[in-house]
Motif scaffolding. Structure first.
Motif, PDB file in Angstrom:
ATOM      1  N   ASN A  10       0.824  -1.213   0.000  1.00  0.00           N
ATOM      2  CA  ASN A  10       0.000   0.000   0.000  1.00  0.00           C
ATOM      3  C   ASN A  10       0.856   1.259   0.000  1.00  0.00           C
ATOM      4  OD1 ASN A  10      -3.125  -0.375   0.338  1.00  0.00           O
ATOM      5  ND2 ASN A  10      -2.207  -2.020   1.535  1.00  0.00           N
ATOM      6  N   ALA A  11       1.972   1.233   0.723  1.00  0.00           N
ATOM      7  CA  ALA A  11       2.855   2.397   0.726  1.00  0.00           C
ATOM      8  C   ALA A  11       3.402   2.671  -0.678  1.00  0.00           C
ATOM      9  CB  ALA A  11       3.998   2.180   1.715  1.00  0.00           C
ATOM     10  N   ILE A  12       3.802   1.615  -1.374  1.00  0.00           N
ATOM     11  CA  ILE A  12       4.346   1.794  -2.726  1.00  0.00           C
ATOM     12  C   ILE A  12       3.267   2.264  -3.691  1.00  0.00           C
ATOM     13  CG2 ILE A  12       5.395   0.570  -4.671  1.00  0.00           C
ATOM     14  CD1 ILE A  12       6.783  -1.239  -2.614  1.00  0.00           C
ATOM     15  N   ILE A  13       2.095   1.633  -3.627  1.00  0.00           N
ATOM     16  CA  ILE A  13       1.015   2.005  -4.548  1.00  0.00           C
ATOM     17  C   ILE A  13       0.536   3.426  -4.284  1.00  0.00           C
ATOM     18  CG2 ILE A  13      -1.370   1.479  -5.207  1.00  0.00           C
ATOM     19  CD1 ILE A  13      -0.752  -1.463  -4.732  1.00  0.00           C
ATOM     20  N   THR A  14       0.370   3.784  -3.004  1.00  0.00           N
ATOM     21  CA  THR A  14      -0.105   5.131  -2.679  1.00  0.00           C
ATOM     22  C   THR A  14       0.928   6.183  -3.065  1.00  0.00           C
ATOM     23  OG1 THR A  14      -1.340   4.202  -0.814  1.00  0.00           O
ATOM     24  CG2 THR A  14      -1.042   6.569  -0.853  1.00  0.00           C
ATOM     25  N   TYR A  15       2.197   5.909  -2.834  1.00  0.00           N
ATOM     26  CA  TYR A  15       3.237   6.866  -3.224  1.00  0.00           C
ATOM     27  C   TYR A  15       3.240   7.073  -4.734  1.00  0.00           C
ATOM     28  CZ  TYR A  15       7.818   8.892  -4.084  1.00  0.00           C
ATOM     29  OH  TYR A  15       8.832   9.706  -4.528  1.00  0.00           O
ATOM     30  N   THR A  16       3.138   5.985  -5.469  1.00  0.00           N
ATOM     31  CA  THR A  16       3.140   6.098  -6.929  1.00  0.00           C
ATOM     32  C   THR A  16       1.921   6.857  -7.435  1.00  0.00           C
ATOM     33  OG1 THR A  16       4.306   3.978  -7.053  1.00  0.00           O
ATOM     34  CG2 THR A  16       3.274   4.790  -9.072  1.00  0.00           C
ATOM     35  N   SER A  17       0.751   6.563  -6.885  1.00  0.00           N
ATOM     36  CA  SER A  17      -0.463   7.214  -7.365  1.00  0.00           C
ATOM     37  C   SER A  17      -0.565   8.664  -6.916  1.00  0.00           C
ATOM     38  CB  SER A  17      -1.692   6.437  -6.881  1.00  0.00           C
ATOM     39  OG  SER A  17      -1.748   6.418  -5.456  1.00  0.00           O
ATOM     40  N   TYR A  40      -9.519   9.646  -2.632  1.00  0.00           N
ATOM     41  CA  TYR A  40      -9.681   9.002  -3.943  1.00  0.00           C
ATOM     42  C   TYR A  40      -8.529   8.029  -4.212  1.00  0.00           C
ATOM     43  CZ  TYR A  40      -9.268   8.669  -9.037  1.00  0.00           C
ATOM     44  OH  TYR A  40      -9.102   8.219 -10.312  1.00  0.00           O
ATOM     45  N   ARG A  41      -7.308   8.472  -3.937  1.00  0.00           N
ATOM     46  CA  ARG A  41      -6.146   7.609  -4.164  1.00  0.00           C
ATOM     47  C   ARG A  41      -6.083   6.472  -3.146  1.00  0.00           C
ATOM     48  NH1 ARG A  41      -4.941   7.689  -9.216  1.00  0.00           N
ATOM     49  NH2 ARG A  41      -4.135   9.667 -10.009  1.00  0.00           N
ATOM     50  N   LEU A  42      -6.520   6.722  -1.917  1.00  0.00           N
ATOM     51  CA  LEU A  42      -6.529   5.653  -0.919  1.00  0.00           C
ATOM     52  C   LEU A  42      -7.509   4.552  -1.320  1.00  0.00           C
ATOM     53  CD1 LEU A  42      -5.608   4.598   1.859  1.00  0.00           C
ATOM     54  CD2 LEU A  42      -7.537   5.853   2.847  1.00  0.00           C
ATOM     55  N   GLY A  43      -8.684   4.944  -1.798  1.00  0.00           N
ATOM     56  CA  GLY A  43      -9.637   3.951  -2.276  1.00  0.00           C
ATOM     57  C   GLY A  43      -9.084   3.144  -3.442  1.00  0.00           C
ATOM     58  N   GLU A  44      -8.341   3.810  -4.299  1.00  0.00           N
ATOM     59  CA  GLU A  44      -7.711   3.098  -5.421  1.00  0.00           C
ATOM     60  C   GLU A  44      -6.678   2.106  -4.923  1.00  0.00           C
ATOM     61  OE1 GLU A  44      -4.921   5.296  -8.061  1.00  0.00           O
ATOM     62  OE2 GLU A  44      -6.420   4.885  -9.614  1.00  0.00           O
ATOM     63  N   SER A  45      -5.899   2.499  -3.927  1.00  0.00           N
ATOM     64  CA  SER A  45      -4.894   1.602  -3.366  1.00  0.00           C
ATOM     65  C   SER A  45      -5.539   0.400  -2.693  1.00  0.00           C
ATOM     66  CB  SER A  45      -4.029   2.369  -2.362  1.00  0.00           C
ATOM     67  OG  SER A  45      -3.123   1.509  -1.712  1.00  0.00           O
ATOM     68  N   VAL A  46      -6.609   0.637  -1.930  1.00  0.00           N
ATOM     69  CA  VAL A  46      -7.314  -0.470  -1.271  1.00  0.00           C
ATOM     70  C   VAL A  46      -7.896  -1.424  -2.309  1.00  0.00           C
ATOM     71  CG1 VAL A  46      -9.282  -1.053   0.186  1.00  0.00           C
ATOM     72  CG2 VAL A  46      -7.785   0.829   0.825  1.00  0.00           C
ATOM     73  N   LEU A  83     -12.308  -7.098   5.062  1.00  0.00           N
ATOM     74  CA  LEU A  83     -12.492  -5.754   4.521  1.00  0.00           C
ATOM     75  C   LEU A  83     -12.159  -4.687   5.557  1.00  0.00           C
ATOM     76  CD1 LEU A  83     -15.778  -6.227   2.448  1.00  0.00           C
ATOM     77  CD2 LEU A  83     -13.429  -6.114   1.613  1.00  0.00           C
ATOM     78  N   ALA A  84     -12.559  -4.919   6.817  1.00  0.00           N
ATOM     79  CA  ALA A  84     -12.211  -3.954   7.863  1.00  0.00           C
ATOM     80  C   ALA A  84     -10.708  -3.944   8.130  1.00  0.00           C
ATOM     81  CB  ALA A  84     -12.976  -4.283   9.145  1.00  0.00           C
ATOM     82  N   PHE A  85     -10.106  -5.125   8.100  1.00  0.00           N
ATOM     83  CA  PHE A  85      -8.674  -5.227   8.372  1.00  0.00           C
ATOM     84  C   PHE A  85      -7.840  -4.556   7.286  1.00  0.00           C
ATOM     85  CE2 PHE A  85      -4.680  -7.573   7.759  1.00  0.00           C
ATOM     86  CZ  PHE A  85      -4.087  -7.400   8.998  1.00  0.00           C
ATOM     87  N   LEU A  86      -8.313  -4.560   6.044  1.00  0.00           N
ATOM     88  CA  LEU A  86      -7.545  -4.009   4.932  1.00  0.00           C
ATOM     89  C   LEU A  86      -7.209  -2.540   5.116  1.00  0.00           C
ATOM     90  CD1 LEU A  86      -9.118  -5.607   1.723  1.00  0.00           C
ATOM     91  CD2 LEU A  86      -6.733  -5.669   2.403  1.00  0.00           C
ATOM     92  N   PHE A  87      -8.111  -1.778   5.762  1.00  0.00           N
ATOM     93  CA  PHE A  87      -7.894  -0.340   5.879  1.00  0.00           C
ATOM     94  C   PHE A  87      -6.803   0.004   6.891  1.00  0.00           C
ATOM     95  CE2 PHE A  87     -11.924  -0.263   3.719  1.00  0.00           C
ATOM     96  CZ  PHE A  87     -11.852   0.888   2.950  1.00  0.00           C
ATOM     97  N   ILE A  88      -6.437  -0.929   7.768  1.00  0.00           N
ATOM     98  CA  ILE A  88      -5.374  -0.641   8.735  1.00  0.00           C
ATOM     99  C   ILE A  88      -4.016  -0.561   8.041  1.00  0.00           C
ATOM    100  CG2 ILE A  88      -4.170  -1.519  10.766  1.00  0.00           C
ATOM    101  CD1 ILE A  88      -6.802  -2.545  11.820  1.00  0.00           C
ATOM    102  N   ILE A 186     -11.395  -3.902  15.232  1.00  0.00           N
ATOM    103  CA  ILE A 186     -10.685  -3.729  13.952  1.00  0.00           C
ATOM    104  C   ILE A 186     -11.252  -2.537  13.190  1.00  0.00           C
ATOM    105  CG2 ILE A 186     -10.194  -4.793  11.731  1.00  0.00           C
ATOM    106  CD1 ILE A 186     -10.253  -7.504  13.133  1.00  0.00           C
ATOM    107  N   ALA A 187     -12.581  -2.428  13.128  1.00  0.00           N
ATOM    108  CA  ALA A 187     -13.210  -1.332  12.389  1.00  0.00           C
ATOM    109  C   ALA A 187     -12.894   0.017  13.024  1.00  0.00           C
ATOM    110  CB  ALA A 187     -14.717  -1.551  12.324  1.00  0.00           C
ATOM    111  N   ALA A 188     -12.877   0.084  14.358  1.00  0.00           N
ATOM    112  CA  ALA A 188     -12.583   1.348  15.036  1.00  0.00           C
ATOM    113  C   ALA A 188     -11.150   1.805  14.765  1.00  0.00           C
ATOM    114  CB  ALA A 188     -12.820   1.196  16.536  1.00  0.00           C
ATOM    115  N   ASN A 189     -10.204   0.885  14.822  1.00  0.00           N
ATOM    116  CA  ASN A 189      -8.820   1.247  14.532  1.00  0.00           C
ATOM    117  C   ASN A 189      -8.629   1.620  13.059  1.00  0.00           C
ATOM    118  OD1 ASN A 189      -6.659   0.627  16.885  1.00  0.00           O
ATOM    119  ND2 ASN A 189      -8.437  -0.693  17.113  1.00  0.00           N
ATOM    120  N   ALA A 190      -9.329   0.919  12.183  1.00  0.00           N
ATOM    121  CA  ALA A 190      -9.248   1.267  10.762  1.00  0.00           C
ATOM    122  C   ALA A 190      -9.807   2.672  10.522  1.00  0.00           C
ATOM    123  CB  ALA A 190     -10.012   0.242   9.932  1.00  0.00           C
ATOM    124  N   LEU A 191     -10.917   3.000  11.182  1.00  0.00           N
ATOM    125  CA  LEU A 191     -11.505   4.336  11.027  1.00  0.00           C
ATOM    126  C   LEU A 191     -10.596   5.406  11.609  1.00  0.00           C
ATOM    127  CD1 LEU A 191     -13.929   6.031  10.145  1.00  0.00           C
ATOM    128  CD2 LEU A 191     -14.959   5.583  12.385  1.00  0.00           C
TER     129      LEU A 191
END
Length: 265
Positions: A10-17, A40-46, A83-88, A186-191
């Motif tokens: 995610n760090a590589i994809i977000t940096y590139t985008s 917008y870019r974070l959603g693309e990375s996820v 899905l909740a874990f992915l956002f962390i 998990i959802a609270a930490n992701a948020l």
């Protein structure tokens, strides 16, 4: 291990985008808030990492459900945990991708080489421990136990991966209170991490983009600084966006007057 892999990807994809995309350069020239562009870019990375994570985890979940004799609804419930874990890791990777270009712009390559060296040393150390195991009838079991012993740190109760595993186990044994607790955790930490990355993007994302493009990110210092302050104070009754638009028009008018002024010989 999978969470660390997701963080780096995610760090590589977000940096590139965010900093190496022509679309980002185009959107940065539009009246779009940095936070909106970041989301917008974070959603693309996820979205990019989601399918890979689900592709890797789904066979394991399906095999576990089949072995335990669970119904197909078990896989749908586990998908909510995934899905909740992915956002962390996605939010942590986004934070890293925004902070690194701003804080260490001159040492990015050295930092990358250092990270690669640390990974290689870790892999070599694990390989040495595996090779060091003596041969015998139970060599495969010894190798497996050595690997599991090396990743025992992932069972730390403060890690999201431990929350994910415990939540799935609670759901498997119909302990819904514990299952919902870990899902909410998990959802609270992701948020929280997503909100933190969203707030940080408002402050440093533009500066990181300028640094990544080798452009100066300092604020403009010119002769109209005092005039801008006076006009901005006079338009206190307007909203922020309207005030900035009016200020831009006033600056354009002043620039045209200066350009059209006669030059004394």
């Amino acid at each position: 291990a999978l969470g660390v892999m997701l963080l780096f990807s995610n760090a590589i994809i977000t940096y590139t985008s965010l900093f190496k995309s022509r679309e980002t350069a185009f959107l940065s020239a539009l009246p779009v808030r940095a936070e909106s562009l970041f989301l917008y870019r974070l959603g693309e990375s996820v979205a990019f990492t989601c399918w890979a994570f689900v592709l890797l985890a789904s066979p394991l979940t399906a095999a576990y459900g089949t072995y335990a004799g669970l119904s197909w609804t078990f896989n749908l419930a586990v998908l909510a945990y995934y899905l909740a874990f992915l956002f962390i890791p996605a939010s942590l990777g986004a934070l890293v991708s925004m902070v690194v270009p701003v804080t260490v712009p001159r040492w990015r390559k050295g930092l990358g080489f250092a990270a690669a060296a640390i990974v290689l040393v870790g892999v070599a150390y694990l390989g040495f421990r595996v090779v060091k195991i003596p041969g015998g009838f139970n060599q495969d079991l010894k190798i497996a136990s050595e690997v599991f012993e090396s990743i025992r740190f992932s069972e730390n109760p403060l890690l999201p991966s431990a929350w994910l595993a415990k939540g799935i186990l609670h759901f498997r044994y119909d302990r819904m209170e514990g299952a919902l607790f870990f899902l909410g955790l998990i959802a609270a930490n992701a948020l929280f991490l997503t909100s933190l990355a969203h707030a940080v993007s408002a402050r440093i994302m533009r500066r990181g983009w300028f640094v990544s493009q080798d452009l100066p990110s300092r604020k403009r210092k010119g002769g109209r600084g005092g005039a801008d302050a006076i006009v901005r104070a006079a338009l206190f009754f307007m909203s922020g966006r309207v005030r900035e638009i009016v200020l831009k028009e006033v600056a354009g008018v002043l620039g045209n007057l200066v350009a059209c002024a006669p030059i004394e010989q």
